[in-house]
Design an enzyme around this catalytic site. Structure first.
Site, PDB file in Angstrom:
ATOM      1  N   GLU A 205       0.813  -1.228   0.000  1.00 34.32           N
ATOM      2  CA  GLU A 205       0.000   0.000   0.000  1.00 34.32           C
ATOM      3  C   GLU A 205       0.843   1.272   0.000  1.00 34.32           C
ATOM      4  OE1 GLU A 205      -2.931  -0.491   3.119  1.00 34.32           O
ATOM      5  OE2 GLU A 205      -3.930  -2.109   2.037  1.00 34.32           O
ATOM      6  N   GLU A 324      -4.944  -8.360  -1.629  1.00 33.37           N
ATOM      7  CA  GLU A 324      -5.551  -8.261  -0.298  1.00 33.37           C
ATOM      8  C   GLU A 324      -6.930  -7.658  -0.438  1.00 33.37           C
ATOM      9  OE1 GLU A 324      -3.086  -6.607   2.923  1.00 33.37           O
ATOM     10  OE2 GLU A 324      -4.868  -5.526   3.628  1.00 33.37           O
TER      11      GLU A 324
END
Length: 553
Positions: A205, A324
């Site tokens: 991220e 994810e």
């Protein structure tokens, strides 16, 4: 408030909650829907092992909304001796497991020339996500790999992509070159021990504006080239199979992803990984309403479409992974993400992502948070575990075109059946008060109707005008279809008990747990297909005429 006013108000709140969470209370109606399936050629394909689950790094004092739902579920402290955990993974034969999460870019590997002391994560004011750096001891890594070897897991490991960088004057933005030394030593150690890593992933991220931290796309592209070089060098030296490389493991940002692929160049990144948390915060009181709203669920299709275009234009050598996905962020929704109602979101996501050529879909998490496939305390399966296992056993990698004519509250997806001829149809009924009856059409049969009468007569001698081929199954019984109907116990959407054809699902309690057996309902193949309100059904049609599926048997 007077006592005379309080009791009616409490009763109203109780009744409202009871009515909104019980699927059997609503007045029911019936509606017909036509579903047309094209089995001539797949619209996309997934990996053979599409289902994936994550194991995170969060320590037990990771908390959100005054709750701390992670306990001993991280890579560092998960109890690997639990027989139930072992059997739950083995049941997939194999299960993909991705090791990674928010803290992965603060993990040091206690190997080689690491000069920093190896300490566990600790809460730290001003630290990324409120924690200090942490460390993975090699003794723990050895134990983890012994467990993965025993269970047959396919492992993706997310590497620290912030090592050596510094935060710039712009808060949250990190600059400087990636220091690859610790990762190199760790990969070298992993190879020397013979541990089988299916794929390495770079960072978590950090794309776009990032979550907590971000790195520019051009710098990220240069650093992933360096990582690819290290992987190739070390694995070639050992004459081992080279794992694939995933990146960037973040939220899709079109400009960032485009530039990243342009800079990294041809055949460096094998899979473009991105994250999905399309339901918003786990504390959202409207979370269940979002899950049951087909229009809301469809909004995320834009991400899949745009990522497809990015890959076609700038990285045609690579494929898409959902690295994810937990639905609701900040550990998921308490008493929602681990209950039956979440399977509406989860299975719809699996179907949608596959349709847009996603090769692998990693669920956050295998265990830990409110969205674990397994209960954090008992290790017993939550409803979504069984949804994932059913998908894994029934849905093949070939994705078929499905056109639904009728209510948007009926979601439908079809794949070639796994290991068998024919197809498997997934039906998801989001409606609170409508039972659907499906008229299933085969595009091949519909095309026949446009042929001349003489040609159709000839064709009828070769195959039925129905969507089925043959009159008998291998058991010499009349043609049957298999149905796997999923409902919540007592009609309560937030139940942690999932029923399959009316029977509770669980791991068998023999020797600490055994692989669950799913017994289908056997239905005459030409009888109508129906799906009651607020329920899910897998329908396996072994004699459905789908040429692209016959080739896979």
């Amino acid at each position: 408030m007077s006592s005379s006013m309080g009791f009616p108000l409490v009763m109203f709140i109780f009744l409202f909650h009871f009515l909104t969470c019980n699927s059997s209370i609503w007045a029911q109606k019936s509606e017909d829907v036509t579903i047309i399936i094209n089995g001539t050629t797949p619209v996309s394909t997934t990996d053979e092992n599409y289902i994936c689950a994550t194991i995170d790094w969060w320590p037990d004092d990771k908390c959100n909304y005054n709750q701390c739902p992670w306990g001993s579920s991280s890579v560092l402290n998960l109890d690997l001796s639990k027989a139930t955990l072992e059997k739950a993974i083995e049941a997939f034969g194999p299960l993909r497991i991705r090791i990674g999460g928010s803290l992965q870019d603060q993990v040091l590997y206690n190997v080689g020339n690491l000069k920093t002391p190896c300490h566990p994560f600790k809460k730290m004011s001003g630290g990324l996500f409120g924690f200090s750096r942490g460390c993975l001891p090699m003794k723990r890594w050895d134990k983890v790999n012994k467990f993965f070897s025993k269970t047959g897991a396919l492992v993706t490991f997310g590497l620290n992509a912030l090592y050596g960088r510094h935060e710039t004057k712009k808060k949250g933005t990190w600059g400087g070159n990636w220091d690859s030394s610790n990762a190199r030593d760790f990969i070298k150690y992993t190879i020397s021990k013979g541990y089988n890593i299916d794929s390495w992933e770079f960072g978590n991220e950090l794309s776009g504006s990032g979550v907590g931290a971000s790195v520019g796309s051009e710098q990220y592209g240069k650093d992933v080239i360096k990582l690819k070089s290290i992987i190739d060098e070390l694995y070639n030296q050992s004459q081992s199979k080279i794992p694939i490389l995933l990146a960037p493991g973040g939220f899709y940002d079109k400009q960032w992803f485009n530039k990243f692929l342009q800079v990294s160049g041809s055949s460096v990144v094998n899979a473009v990984s991105h994250h999905i948390y399309n339901l918003g915060p786990g504390v959202d009181r409207k979370l269940v309403n979002k899950i049951l709203d087909p229009n809301f669920l469809s909004r995320v299709t834009r991400t899949f479409i745009d990522l497809q275009q990015t890959i076609r234009t700038h990285g045609p050598w690579s494929s898409a992974w959902v690295g994810e996905a937990g639905g609701a962020y900040n550990s998921g929704g308490r008493n929602i993400s681990d209950t039956f109602v979440y399977s509406f979101w989860y299975l719809d996501q699996l179907g949608m992502a596959a349709k847009y050529n996603t090769k692998v879909y990693c669920r956050q998490s295998l265990i830990g948070g409110n969205y674990g496939l397994l209960d954090m305390n008992t290790y017993a399966p939550n409803p979504d575990y069984f949804s994932a296992l059913l998908w894994h056993r029934l849905m093949g990698k070939e994705v078929l075109s499905v056109k639904s004519i009728g209510s948007p509250y009926l979601r439908s997806y079809a794949h070639c059946s796994k290991g068998n001829g024919g197809i498997t149809l997934l039906l998801i009924n989001l409606s609170k008060n409508t039972n659907f009856t499906i008229k299933l059409e085969n595009l091949i049969s519909l095309s026949m109707k446009n042929m001349t009468e003489n040609t159709r007569l000839i064709t009828r001698s070769l195959k039925s005008t129905f969507s089925w081929v043959g009159k008998k199954t291998t058991s010499n019984r009349p043609d049957l279809r298999e149905e796997y109907h999923l409902t919540p116990k007592d009609g309560y959407l937030r139940s942690k008990t999932m029923l399959l054809n009316g029977q509770p699902l669980s791991l068998r309690s023999q020797g600490g747990g055994d692989s669950p057996r799913f017994s289908p309902a056997l239905i005459e193949v030409d009888s109508p297909i129906s799906i009651p309100s607020l329920s899910i059904k897998f329908v396996q049609l072994p004699k459905f005429d789908a040429p692209c599926c016959k080739r896979q048997v």
